[in-house]
Design a protein around this motif. Structure first.
Motif, PDB file in Angstrom:
ATOM      1  N   GLY A 256      47.156  -5.172  -5.678  1.00 48.83           N
ATOM      2  CA  GLY A 256      46.838  -3.924  -6.355  1.00 48.83           C
ATOM      3  C   GLY A 256      45.484  -3.899  -7.027  1.00 48.83           C
ATOM      4  N   TYR A 257      44.816  -5.036  -7.089  1.00 46.90           N
ATOM      5  CA  TYR A 257      43.486  -5.112  -7.697  1.00 46.90           C
ATOM      6  C   TYR A 257      42.416  -5.267  -6.619  1.00 46.90           C
ATOM      7  CZ  TYR A 257      45.509  -5.938 -12.361  1.00 46.90           C
ATOM      8  OH  TYR A 257      46.184  -5.825 -13.543  1.00 46.90           O
ATOM      9  N   ASP A 258      41.297  -4.593  -6.806  1.00 50.15           N
ATOM     10  CA  ASP A 258      40.141  -4.833  -5.954  1.00 50.15           C
ATOM     11  C   ASP A 258      38.861  -4.963  -6.784  1.00 50.15           C
ATOM     12  OD1 ASP A 258      39.634  -2.234  -6.737  1.00 50.15           O
ATOM     13  OD2 ASP A 258      39.603  -1.391  -4.715  1.00 50.15           O
ATOM     14  N   ARG A 259      39.014  -4.897  -8.111  1.00 50.79           N
ATOM     15  CA  ARG A 259      37.874  -4.980  -9.010  1.00 50.79           C
ATOM     16  C   ARG A 259      38.161  -5.949 -10.151  1.00 50.79           C
ATOM     17  NH1 ARG A 259      34.537  -0.280  -8.369  1.00 50.79           N
ATOM     18  NH2 ARG A 259      35.446   1.071  -6.772  1.00 50.79           N
ATOM     19  N   LEU A 260      37.081  -6.423 -10.742  1.00 50.47           N
ATOM     20  CA  LEU A 260      37.157  -7.290 -11.910  1.00 50.47           C
ATOM     21  C   LEU A 260      36.724  -6.476 -13.124  1.00 50.47           C
ATOM     22  CD1 LEU A 260      37.735 -10.363 -12.401  1.00 50.47           C
ATOM     23  CD2 LEU A 260      35.253 -10.681 -12.429  1.00 50.47           C
ATOM     24  N   MET A 261      37.485  -6.564 -14.202  1.00 53.08           N
ATOM     25  CA  MET A 261      37.144  -5.827 -15.413  1.00 53.08           C
ATOM     26  C   MET A 261      37.139  -6.785 -16.599  1.00 53.08           C
ATOM     27  SD  MET A 261      39.257  -2.241 -14.964  1.00 53.08           S
ATOM     28  CE  MET A 261      38.443  -1.558 -16.417  1.00 53.08           C
ATOM     29  N   PHE A 262      36.094  -6.689 -17.420  1.00 49.97           N
ATOM     30  CA  PHE A 262      36.015  -7.504 -18.631  1.00 49.97           C
ATOM     31  C   PHE A 262      34.975  -6.910 -19.570  1.00 49.97           C
ATOM     32  CE2 PHE A 262      33.127  -9.563 -15.544  1.00 49.97           C
ATOM     33  CZ  PHE A 262      31.925  -9.490 -16.235  1.00 49.97           C
ATOM     34  N   GLY A 269      25.861 -11.308 -29.582  1.00 48.05           N
ATOM     35  CA  GLY A 269      26.967 -10.542 -30.127  1.00 48.05           C
ATOM     36  C   GLY A 269      27.122  -9.158 -29.533  1.00 48.05           C
ATOM     37  N   GLN A 270      26.324  -8.804 -28.535  1.00 45.24           N
ATOM     38  CA  GLN A 270      26.403  -7.495 -27.905  1.00 45.24           C
ATOM     39  C   GLN A 270      27.416  -7.515 -26.763  1.00 45.24           C
ATOM     40  OE1 GLN A 270      24.610  -4.791 -29.130  1.00 45.24           O
ATOM     41  NE2 GLN A 270      24.107  -6.287 -30.732  1.00 45.24           N
ATOM     42  N   GLN A 271      28.324  -6.529 -26.732  1.00 45.44           N
ATOM     43  CA  GLN A 271      29.324  -6.468 -25.686  1.00 45.44           C
ATOM     44  C   GLN A 271      28.685  -6.155 -24.335  1.00 45.44           C
ATOM     45  OE1 GLN A 271      32.149  -7.941 -27.637  1.00 45.44           O
ATOM     46  NE2 GLN A 271      32.966  -6.870 -25.853  1.00 45.44           N
ATOM     47  N   VAL A 272      29.151  -6.861 -23.308  1.00 43.72           N
ATOM     48  CA  VAL A 272      28.646  -6.668 -21.946  1.00 43.72           C
ATOM     49  C   VAL A 272      29.837  -6.467 -21.025  1.00 43.72           C
ATOM     50  CG1 VAL A 272      27.376  -7.696 -20.018  1.00 43.72           C
ATOM     51  CG2 VAL A 272      26.587  -8.069 -22.376  1.00 43.72           C
ATOM     52  N   SER A 273      29.748  -5.459 -20.160  1.00 43.63           N
ATOM     53  CA  SER A 273      30.822  -5.152 -19.219  1.00 43.63           C
ATOM     54  C   SER A 273      30.234  -4.833 -17.861  1.00 43.63           C
ATOM     55  CB  SER A 273      31.632  -3.956 -19.733  1.00 43.63           C
ATOM     56  OG  SER A 273      32.529  -3.498 -18.747  1.00 43.63           O
ATOM     57  N   LEU A 274      31.023  -5.028 -16.829  1.00 46.27           N
ATOM     58  CA  LEU A 274      30.575  -4.676 -15.482  1.00 46.27           C
ATOM     59  C   LEU A 274      30.344  -3.181 -15.329  1.00 46.27           C
ATOM     60  CD1 LEU A 274      32.735  -6.976 -13.169  1.00 46.27           C
ATOM     61  CD2 LEU A 274      30.241  -6.973 -13.362  1.00 46.27           C
ATOM     62  N   THR A 275      30.896  -2.386 -16.246  1.00 42.98           N
ATOM     63  CA  THR A 275      30.683  -0.933 -16.175  1.00 42.98           C
ATOM     64  C   THR A 275      29.359  -0.508 -16.797  1.00 42.98           C
ATOM     65  OG1 THR A 275      31.898  -0.622 -18.255  1.00 42.98           O
ATOM     66  CG2 THR A 275      33.162  -0.475 -16.199  1.00 42.98           C
ATOM     67  N   ASP A 276      28.617  -1.440 -17.386  1.00 46.18           N
ATOM     68  CA  ASP A 276      27.313  -1.108 -17.962  1.00 46.18           C
ATOM     69  C   ASP A 276      26.362  -0.625 -16.877  1.00 46.18           C
ATOM     70  OD1 ASP A 276      28.383  -1.969 -20.333  1.00 46.18           O
ATOM     71  OD2 ASP A 276      27.286  -3.883 -20.379  1.00 46.18           O
ATOM     72  N   ALA A 277      25.450   0.256 -17.254  1.00 46.44           N
ATOM     73  CA  ALA A 277      24.521   0.858 -16.294  1.00 46.44           C
ATOM     74  C   ALA A 277      23.714  -0.191 -15.539  1.00 46.44           C
ATOM     75  CB  ALA A 277      23.590   1.820 -17.021  1.00 46.44           C
ATOM     76  N   ARG A 278      23.412  -1.293 -16.194  1.00 45.79           N
ATOM     77  CA  ARG A 278      22.591  -2.351 -15.578  1.00 45.79           C
ATOM     78  C   ARG A 278      23.182  -2.848 -14.271  1.00 45.79           C
ATOM     79  NH1 ARG A 278      20.888  -8.077 -18.519  1.00 45.79           N
ATOM     80  NH2 ARG A 278      20.182  -9.170 -16.629  1.00 45.79           N
ATOM     81  N   ALA A 365      42.758  -9.482 -13.403  1.00 46.30           N
ATOM     82  CA  ALA A 365      42.779  -9.203 -11.965  1.00 46.30           C
ATOM     83  C   ALA A 365      42.960 -10.472 -11.146  1.00 46.30           C
ATOM     84  CB  ALA A 365      41.488  -8.498 -11.545  1.00 46.30           C
ATOM     85  N   LEU A 366      42.667 -11.627 -11.732  1.00 52.02           N
ATOM     86  CA  LEU A 366      42.753 -12.894 -10.995  1.00 52.02           C
ATOM     87  C   LEU A 366      44.156 -13.460 -11.050  1.00 52.02           C
ATOM     88  CD1 LEU A 366      39.452 -14.731 -12.039  1.00 52.02           C
ATOM     89  CD2 LEU A 366      39.865 -13.262 -10.059  1.00 52.02           C
ATOM     90  N   ASP A 367      44.615 -13.961  -9.910  1.00 55.59           N
ATOM     91  CA  ASP A 367      45.929 -14.598  -9.867  1.00 55.59           C
ATOM     92  C   ASP A 367      45.953 -15.851 -10.724  1.00 55.59           C
ATOM     93  OD1 ASP A 367      48.654 -15.012  -8.486  1.00 55.59           O
ATOM     94  OD2 ASP A 367      47.601 -16.885  -8.090  1.00 55.59           O
ATOM     95  N   LYS A 368      44.871 -16.627 -10.685  1.00 52.71           N
ATOM     96  CA  LYS A 368      44.750 -17.852 -11.475  1.00 52.71           C
ATOM     97  C   LYS A 368      43.307 -18.328 -11.405  1.00 52.71           C
ATOM     98  CE  LYS A 368      46.271 -20.459  -7.428  1.00 52.71           C
ATOM     99  NZ  LYS A 368      47.284 -21.376  -6.860  1.00 52.71           N
ATOM    100  N   VAL A 369      42.985 -19.260 -12.266  1.00 53.48           N
ATOM    101  CA  VAL A 369      41.694 -19.932 -12.222  1.00 53.48           C
ATOM    102  C   VAL A 369      41.985 -21.423 -12.148  1.00 53.48           C
ATOM    103  CG1 VAL A 369      39.563 -20.451 -13.469  1.00 53.48           C
ATOM    104  CG2 VAL A 369      40.475 -18.124 -13.484  1.00 53.48           C
ATOM    105  N   VAL A 370      41.539 -22.069 -11.096  1.00 52.86           N
ATOM    106  CA  VAL A 370      41.869 -23.479 -10.877  1.00 52.86           C
ATOM    107  C   VAL A 370      40.689 -24.411 -11.078  1.00 52.86           C
ATOM    108  CG1 VAL A 370      43.747 -22.909  -9.304  1.00 52.86           C
ATOM    109  CG2 VAL A 370      41.462 -23.325  -8.380  1.00 52.86           C
ATOM    110  N   SER A 371      39.488 -23.853 -11.256  1.00 49.06           N
ATOM    111  CA  SER A 371      38.337 -24.739 -11.329  1.00 49.06           C
ATOM    112  C   SER A 371      37.191 -24.105 -12.106  1.00 49.06           C
ATOM    113  CB  SER A 371      37.855 -25.086  -9.913  1.00 49.06           C
ATOM    114  OG  SER A 371      36.661 -25.846  -9.953  1.00 49.06           O
TER     115      SER A 371
END
Length: 418
Positions: A256-262, A269-278, A365-371
């Motif tokens: 059900g996921y195709d994107r990463l969100m954080f 100290g400035q918040q950064v997200s993948l939705t930022d214009a940059r 969105a990730l099933d797990k992180v192994v490394s």
């Protein structure tokens, strides 16, 4: 193993002056505080075993520096100071220090590793003027272990994991590494003496010792020691066709996921997200890393110059740092040290602690992180296209070259898409 352009630029060329210097960060300089220039052979007590390594001391811009030597690798140690009666060598980006009293040609002290939930100290000694790693006069080799090996490591609890052993033997001299599904053991250096082999590596954060005995059936049987008490056994057989599980099949998105969100703060100290214009309309590489992780150091040493060279093409990289301390200021300090040392121009965020279950929760969105590291490739539309678990660094030779080639191919394809 062939070094690559990224680390060759990062780890400066070795210069060894022939004169004695006695520079100190305090005014209390004495004979006992002399750190002699030239070659040193160090020994750290790893899991009750003598783990040897080599380093050199030199002068650079009027200050003492050292280089950790592992095969063709030279790691610059440029924070050397004196406190009370001991010399302190800070282990570059890692939260660890060699602390010792100098007595002419000898050092005696400890290796303090703090980037752990339970920090520890291990005994450390060193002797000046020695270039050998293991033996001054090894026995003529009775075997040649050059080539590719199928390896199985067995932990103390009986569980196992596979690896590839890649070795290059030249007479008694031996170099190589082990590759696992989650990373490699970096540049190993050692010897073959008779039918026995020994390898070690000390990169400032990890001290590893491997030994093995060649068996009558041409297999290898040995031991692996690390840290306070880690002891594993390993066996190996020649297998030029052996492969590990694909690094692109170990970490994946939940159904059900195709994107990463954080959204995490950067070191300011400035918040950064993948939705930022940059990041909109651009391919983005998301790097899950920790400043305490040598494989992450190797990946960052590749990504930093790659981004500097390619950022004008319309591509972005974001590093998500998962540190030992949950405190922002402490985590920020470790990340900034790595950022400055490796000249990282892309944003590094303070994302959390290194517990893998908590890492996965912070990226739902990730099933797990192994490394550590884990690298996520995102296309111009914001969709995750590929997830690469672990990293095969420059100490792995052709495996690293394969990664670089595949990385560039993937990014060229993502950049070419409309």
């Amino acid at each position: 193993m062939k070094p690559t352009f990224a680390l060759t630029r990062y780890f400066s060329a070795l210069l060894i002056p022939t004169f004695l210097f006695m520079t100190a960060c305090s005014s209390e300089t004495s004979k006992d505080k002399t750190l002699l220039p030239g070659n040193w052979r160090g020994v750290i007590q790893v899991a009750g075993q003598n783990m040897p390594f080599n380093f050199t001391v030199a002068e650079q811009e009027g200050k003492p520096v050292a280089y950790l030597v592992n095969g063709e690798e030279r790691i610059l140690i440029n924070e050397i100071s004196y406190a009370q009666d001991s010399v302190h060598l800070e282990m570059h980006i890692f939260d660890a220090t060699l602390i010792a009293k100098a007595d002419g040609n000898r050092l005696a002290g400890r290796w303090a590793r703090r980037d752990m939930e339970k920090p520890y100290n291990l005994p450390f000694t060193a002797e000046h003027g020695q270039t050998t790693r293991f033996s001054e006069n090894p026995t003529a080799p009775a075997v040649n272990v050059s080539g590719k090996w199928e390896v199985q490591f067995t932990k103390a609890d009986g569980s196992t994991y596979p690896a590839i052993g890649e070795f290059v033997q030249n007479g008694n001299a031996l170099t190589g590494t082990f590759l696992t599904t989650t990373g490699d053991y970096r540049y190993l250096q050692g010897e073959v003496s008779g039918s026995s082999l020994s390898l070690s590596v000390f990169d400032g954060a990890h001290a590893y010792l491997f030994n093995a005995q060649a068996q009558a059936d041409s297999t290898l049987k040995g031991n692996f020691y690390a840290g306070l008490a880690t002891h594993e056994t390993w066996t190996a057989k020649r297998n030029p066709d052996f492969k590990l599980a694909s690094a692109e099949t170990l970490t994946y998105l939940k159904p059900g996921y195709d994107r990463l969100m954080f959204s995490f703060p950067d070191v300011n100290g400035q918040q950064v997200s993948l939705t930022d214009a940059r990041f909109q309309g651009k391919p983005v590489v998301v790097q899950i890393f920790g400043s305490w992780c040598p494989n992450c150091m190797d990946e960052t040493a590749f990504l930093a110059p790659w981004y500097a060279k390619n950022k004008t093409r319309g591509v972005e990289v974001i590093g998500l740092g998962y540190e030992v301390s949950p405190e922002f200021d402490k985590a920020k300090a470790r990340i900034e040290k790595m950022q400055n040392r490796l000249k990282v121009e892309y944003p590094l965020l303070v994302a959390g602690t290194k517990d893998k279950e908590l890492v996965a929760k912070s990226l739902p969105a990730l099933d797990k992180v192994v490394s550590f590291p884990t690298t996520i490739f995102i296309d111009k539309k914001g969709k995750v296209r590929k997830i690469h678990t672990g990293f095969s660094g420059p100490g792995t030779g052709k495996y690293y070259e394969d990664f670089v080639r595949d990385f560039n191919k993937t990014m060229d394809e993502l950049l070419a898409e409309k």
